[in-house]
Structures are given as structure tokens and as C-alpha cells.
Motif scaffolding. Structure first.
Motif, short mmCIF file in Angstrom:
data_model
loop_
_atom_site.label_atom_id
_atom_site.label_comp_id
_atom_site.label_asym_id
_atom_site.label_seq_id
_atom_site.Cartn_x
_atom_site.Cartn_y
_atom_site.Cartn_z
N LYS A 46 46.91 48.80 36.89
CA LYS A 46 46.11 47.90 37.72
C LYS A 46 45.01 47.23 36.89
O LYS A 46 44.75 46.03 37.00
CB LYS A 46 45.49 48.68 38.88
CG LYS A 46 44.59 47.86 39.76
CD LYS A 46 43.99 48.72 40.87
CE LYS A 46 43.01 47.90 41.72
NZ LYS A 46 42.37 48.72 42.77
N LYS A 47 44.35 48.02 36.05
CA LYS A 47 43.28 47.46 35.22
C LYS A 47 43.83 46.48 34.19
O LYS A 47 43.19 45.46 33.89
CB LYS A 47 42.50 48.59 34.55
CG LYS A 47 41.68 49.41 35.53
CD LYS A 47 40.91 50.52 34.84
CE LYS A 47 40.08 51.29 35.88
NZ LYS A 47 39.32 52.40 35.27
N ALA A 48 45.00 46.82 33.65
CA ALA A 48 45.63 45.91 32.68
C ALA A 48 45.95 44.57 33.33
O ALA A 48 45.75 43.50 32.74
CB ALA A 48 46.88 46.55 32.11
N LYS A 49 46.47 44.61 34.56
CA LYS A 49 46.78 43.37 35.28
C LYS A 49 45.52 42.57 35.57
O LYS A 49 45.54 41.34 35.50
CB LYS A 49 47.50 43.70 36.59
CG LYS A 49 48.94 44.19 36.42
CD LYS A 49 49.59 44.49 37.76
CE LYS A 49 51.04 44.94 37.57
NZ LYS A 49 51.69 45.28 38.86
N GLU A 50 44.42 43.27 35.87
CA GLU A 50 43.17 42.56 36.14
C GLU A 50 42.65 41.88 34.87
O GLU A 50 42.13 40.76 34.91
CB GLU A 50 42.12 43.54 36.68
CG GLU A 50 40.75 42.93 36.98
CD GLU A 50 40.77 41.92 38.11
OE1 GLU A 50 39.75 41.25 38.32
OE2 GLU A 50 41.82 41.78 38.79
N ILE A 51 42.78 42.57 33.72
CA ILE A 51 42.40 41.95 32.45
C ILE A 51 43.23 40.69 32.21
O ILE A 51 42.70 39.64 31.84
CB ILE A 51 42.59 42.95 31.29
CG1 ILE A 51 41.57 44.09 31.38
CG2 ILE A 51 42.45 42.24 29.94
CD1 ILE A 51 41.81 45.21 30.40
N ALA A 52 44.54 40.80 32.46
CA ALA A 52 45.42 39.65 32.25
C ALA A 52 45.05 38.51 33.20
O ALA A 52 45.06 37.33 32.80
CB ALA A 52 46.87 40.07 32.47
#
Length: 565
Positions: A552-558
Motif C-alpha cells: 500500500k505504501k509503495a503504491k502511494e509513493i508511486a
């Protein structure tokens, strides 16, 4: 810490405070279960707080402090140790002599404070002879909270407080004094000196403590103009607004709006702007100020209909003087927020000036970033939500900002198309002749046009800042977990993440300087990182499997990266 039996925790309040002051800190929420097998009545919505505070690393743990042998307390200790080890400054190499200097300062902490000369002698005793190096170490110790040193205050720069709690305790003893509270924050120097004398502070120490409470340090009190020894602590003033005739028509209005607003912004502003206060028109939640023919009323309150927390600013007087004074007020408020509440979310609100809103005491307010967004897209009008009529963006801007600020703000603003330009006419700015032209082929019909070029917008800068913060949180989570699961990958992944962080820092610096582009190196690192996130066989993707909400955090960074890429 929340006790399920008593249901005492105010999670919304404390997590908001941590989010504002903690700068992306790891957070442990502890549930102390004492002889309770199930405590379902306590409402803690873990998903809700993860969504509300994506930049906080929140982890929930159950403990039983009445039974330490069940293993959960040991889990708590190990979790704390792991999170401490992942803090940004932990593990950074510093010269060994710095550690020796710190140890010596801690040994003499009983002295409470030393002079800068004594500190220099300690440094020289450990082979640090250059003043710039000595001051660098001191600045590092101040940032870590090992000592306190107010280098910018000419009255305090000679003093180093070895025990940070020592001056803080003295200040709180003044704020908690019953006599000062009952006198609504008003006191004389001799009065506060007696309070501190009774607690063992000598005369020189008392003078330094009073200086600490003044402007540019703690911003807690100010000396009454024309007085030698009388002071006011705004946060202890009465909440009752004094009676005075303001008059409601023809005001220049502006707002700061907050989803959550901590206490202290208004009281600090009163301290910092006390020289402009109009007689005794000052209270706990506001004040009236006068400067160069402009009178400003500033009040911290909630809106009646929506219950939104705002700082309301109203000005009356000569138009240009009002605009200039508003600029000063806004800069002061934003300076306080940047210094004391660096992560505080807020929105600047510009009042509508359509025929329906202009005479109203409650006009519709546009978010300033919304106006910026329209300008970026080469729009010259925006619809009022109250009257449903189109309003000239040029008139909105001209009614609030002075000519110098408009030139500064829009000199480099550009639309979505990098070749396009926006022209804002400054002739008779703010009046009915004001126009905003968005077609580069239009011929100027006015004498004075200001050509607007491009900078990085406020929204993009905030996206860059948010992405860097979220990435650092993400990196700490990954490195904190893979030491257990995939130790052999840790060194390589850490190297990759450090390179990406460096690229983000370069990007933020470029955005802050309004640079048009960045080097190919950081761009390449971003691209490789985004590719790794999508590649299931990459080391980073494998590590995400062991990180709570890692995907989820990786997607938010992206997502944030795509906003400005």
C-alpha cells in the motif's frame, strides 16, 4: 498508552499532534490488558488511522503490565529497540571525538549551563580547534536535544544549557503560577524573578530565562510597549473578546483553514506582532493590530455552519496599506507554522468578490491552490459556489495581494504546456478593469502587462515533500524487517534505497529552487526504483511481503511520484 478498561485514549487528537510534530515518527499504540481476556468495547480502528496518517508508522501492541512473564513485554522492548535503530540519525557515522565531547558534557550536566568559551575549551581538549567545527558539533547536539543553544539570540548565544529540561521546567513554573494565571497572563519582572528565585535560580539565570520566553525563542510573552518591567503571556489572557466597534462593510478578508489546528499559533502571532496591537484590544484567541493606515482583526475560531477551524483575518483602511499588511500577517503565520508545526496541513482561502459575495459578511472562500490550478490551465475565470456566477481570477488576486507579491508569485508560474505563458494585467489591479489573459496571441489593450513564466507550483512542491517523507518511512519499514527474513539481501537493498533517497533529496532541492529540470542521474534512479516495485522478482518487491502495508505504501509513493513526474 490506552487502557481498554477505562477507554481513556483520544487517538484522533494524539495522532494528529504526532503527525504534526513527530516528522514521520514510528508510533506504538499499547493496549494494557489487565486480567481481561477480551476488551472489544474499546474502539480502535487500525485501518482508519493508517489511512488518515499514511506517513506515520503506526503499530498496535497488547501488553499486560501486571504480568511481565507472558512474553508480550519482551516483544514490546524488542519492537522499541528495532524502531529506535531505524531512526534517521541512528547509525550515521560521526567522528569519535564528537562522542567524547558529548560524554564530557553529560558528565558536567549538574552545572545546568556553561559559557560558549567553556565549551570551546572542551572541544580543544579533544583536538577540535577550528571554531566552525566546534559550532557544527554544537548545532548537531542542539538538534538531537543533548543541549540547548540559541545561536541567533545575542543575549543567549553565549550560554549553552546542558540540561534541556532545566530551562523548560522554569518556564512552565511561570505559566502554572496561580497569581499570573489569575491576572490573565500579566506580570512584572520582579514578580517572575521571585518565582524563579524560590526555585533556586540565581539573578543571571533569571535574566536568561525571561529572555527565553520572549520573541524569537519560545514566543511566550512580550514586554508592554513603553514599559520597563511589565509583560503579557497571551495564552493566559481572558477568552472574552473586548468590546469595540469594528464595522463590517468593505473589509478585505482572508483565512487560514485547518483540518486540525494545534493550540499556540495565535498566541505566538500576538507575541511576534505585539508592537502593532491597538491599545488593549487583545485576548486569548485574537487581537486588533494597526500599521500604516491599515487596521487588522485576527481571530482564531470555528466557522458557524461547517465547524471548520480557521484563523480569520479582516482588514480595513487604505487599500494598498491593507494588502501590504495582509502580506506581513500571512508571512508571520506561515513562519510560525514552519518553525513550530512543520507538518501542519493548512489551506489559504481567498474571498469571492462577485456581486452577491462582495457586500456579504460570509462570502464564499476559494482555496488559493484551486485558483493556482486554474491559472496553470490557462483559465481566466472561476465559478462562485454561492452565486454560480463566473468571477475574474485577476480581480480575485488583485483584491487580496499587492502588486509586488503578484509579480513575485506569478513571475514564473506556467500552465500545463511548458511553452505557454499567462499574462496578468496589473493596471488598476483589483478594480473592474482588471483582466487575466490566457491566449498568448491576444494583444495587450492596457499599458502595463506582467508576463508570467514558470515555477514549480506549491502543490507540486508539497507532493515532492510528501513523497520524500513517505519514502523514508517506507525505507525504514523495509530495512527494519528484512534483517530477520532476508538478511543476505539487506546490504544491497539498503544501498538501492539510499540512492533513491538521495535522488528524492536532489529533486526536493531543485523544486525549492524552482529549477526547470534535474540531472539524468536522479531521473534514472527513480525509473529503476519504480520498475523494481513492479517486478515481483526484485529484492525490494520480495522485501515488501514482510512489511506491514508495504504494498500500500509503495503504491502511494508511486501515485505521488506520478503527480509530479
Amino acid at each position: 498508552m490506552a487502557e481498554k478498561r477505562k477507554e481513556l485514549a483520544n487517538f484522533d487528537y494524539w495522532l494528529n499532534i504526532i503527525n504534526i510534530l513527530g516528522k514521520n515518527s514510528p508510533v506504538l499504540v499499547l493496549f494494557n490488558e489487565i486480567n481481561i481476556k477480551s476488551a472489544t468495547s474499546f474502539i480502535y480502528d487500525e485501518q482508519k488511522y493508517s489511512d488518515l496518517f499514511p506517513y506515520l508508522n503506526i503499530q498496535k501492541l497488547d501488553v499486560n503490565l501486571s504480568e511481565m512473564s507472558d512474553g508480550r513485554f519482551e516483544v514490546l522492548l524488542n519492537t522499541i529497540k528495532k524502531k529506535l535503530a531505524c531512526l534517521e540519525h541512528i547509525g550515521k557515522e560521526v567522528p569519535a571525538k564528537w562522542v567524547d565531547i558529548r560524554c564530557e558534557l553529560e558528565k558536567i550536566r549538574i552545572k545546568k549551563h556553561i559559557t560558549i568559551k567553556e565549551y570551546f575549551e572542551i572541544c580543544e581538549g579533544h583536538g577540535i580547534d577550528k571554531e566552525k567545527d566546534q559550532l557544527l558539533i554544537l548545532r548537531y547536539f542542539h538538534m538531537l536535544g543533548i543541549v540547548l543553544h540559541f545561536s541567533d539570540d545575542e543575549n543567549l548565544c553565549d550560554t549553552i544549557f546542558l540540561d534541556p529540561n532545566w530551562p523548560v521546567d522554569a518556564v512552565y513554573s511561570a505559566l502554572a503560577n496561580i497569581d499570573i494565571q489569575e491576572n490573565n497572563g500579566r506580570f512584572e519582572k520582579g514578580e517572575i524573578y521571585k518565582i524563579w528565585e524560590s526555585k533556586g535560580y540565581d539573578y543571571n539565570e533569571r535574566a536568561k530565562l525571561l529572555q527565553l520566553m520572549l520573541i524569537d525563542n519560545f514566543d511566550l510573552c512580550y514586554k508592554l510597549p513603553g514599559s520597563e518591567a511589565k509583560y503579557i503571556i497571551p495564552m493566559l489572557l481572558t477568552e472574552k473578546k473586548p468590546e469595540y466597534d469594528w464595522g463590517g462593510n468593505d473589509n478585505l478578508q482572508f483565512r487560514f483553514q485547518y483540518p486540525f489546528r494545534p493550540n499556540g499559533i495565535c498566541s505566538r502571532m500576538i507575541v511576534r506582532m505585539h508592537e502593532y496591537i491597538d491599545d488593549d484590544k487583545v485576548w486569548n484567541e485574537g487581537a486588533v493590530f494597526i500599521k500604516n493606515g491599515a487596521t487588522a482583526q485576527i481571530i482564531e475560531r470555528k466557522t458557524v455552519d461547517e465547524g471548520l477551524k480557521i484563523i480569520e483575518i479582516r482588514l480595513k483602511g487604505q487599500q494598498n496599506s491593507c494588502k501590504d499588511f495582509l502580506t506581513l500577517i500571512r508571512e508571520e503565520i506561515k513562519s510560525i507554522q514552519n518553525r513550530s508545526f512543520p507538518n501542519l496541513p493548512f489551506v489559504e482561502m481567498v474571498p469571492c468578490n462577485c456581486n452577491e459575495c462582495s457586500p456579504s459578511q460570509s462570502p464564499y472562500f476559494f482555496k488559493y491552490r484551486e485558483i493556482e490550478n486554474y491559472l496553470k490551465r490557462r483559465k481566466d475565470q472561476i465559478d462562485c459556489r454561492n452565486s454560480a456566477t463566473a468571477v475574474s481570477i485577476g480581480k480575485l488576486i488583485g483584491n487580496v495581494f499587492n502588486e509586488e507579491e503578484i509579480k513575485s508569485k506569478y513571475e514564473k508560474v506556467k500552465g500545463e504546456n511548458m511553452g505557454d505563458k499567462i499574462n496578468i494585467n496589473l493596471s488598476n489591479i483589483g478594480n473592474s478593469q482588471q483582466t487575466v489573459k490566457t491566449d498568448s496571441n491576444l494583444q495587450s489593450t492596457q499599458k502595463q502587462d506582467v508576463e508570467v513564466n514558470v515555477t514549480v507550483s506549491v502543490e507540486v512542491k508539497q507532493d515532492v515533500k510528501n513523497t520524500l517523507s513517505l519514502f523514508r518511512n517506507f525505507r525504514d519499514d523495509v530495512l527494519g524487517e528484512i534483517d530477520i527474513e532476508i538478511e543476505n539481501e539487506k546490504k544491497r537493498i539498503k544501498s538501492e534505497l539510499d540512492k533513491v533517497e538521495k535522488a528524492f533529496v536532489e529533486l526536493q532541492n531543485a523544486a525549492d529552487k524552482d529549477e526547470k529540470d534535474i540531472d539524468e542521474g536522479p531521473k534514472s534512479r527513480f525509473g529503476e526504483f519504480m520498475d523494481d516495485l513492479e517486478d515481483e522478482n526484485s529484492g525490494i518487491s520480495k522485501a515488501l511481503k514482510f512489511v506491514k502495508q508495504g504494498t500500500k505504501k509503495a503504491k502511494e509513493i508511486a501515485r505521488l511520484y506520478n503527480n509530479f513526474s
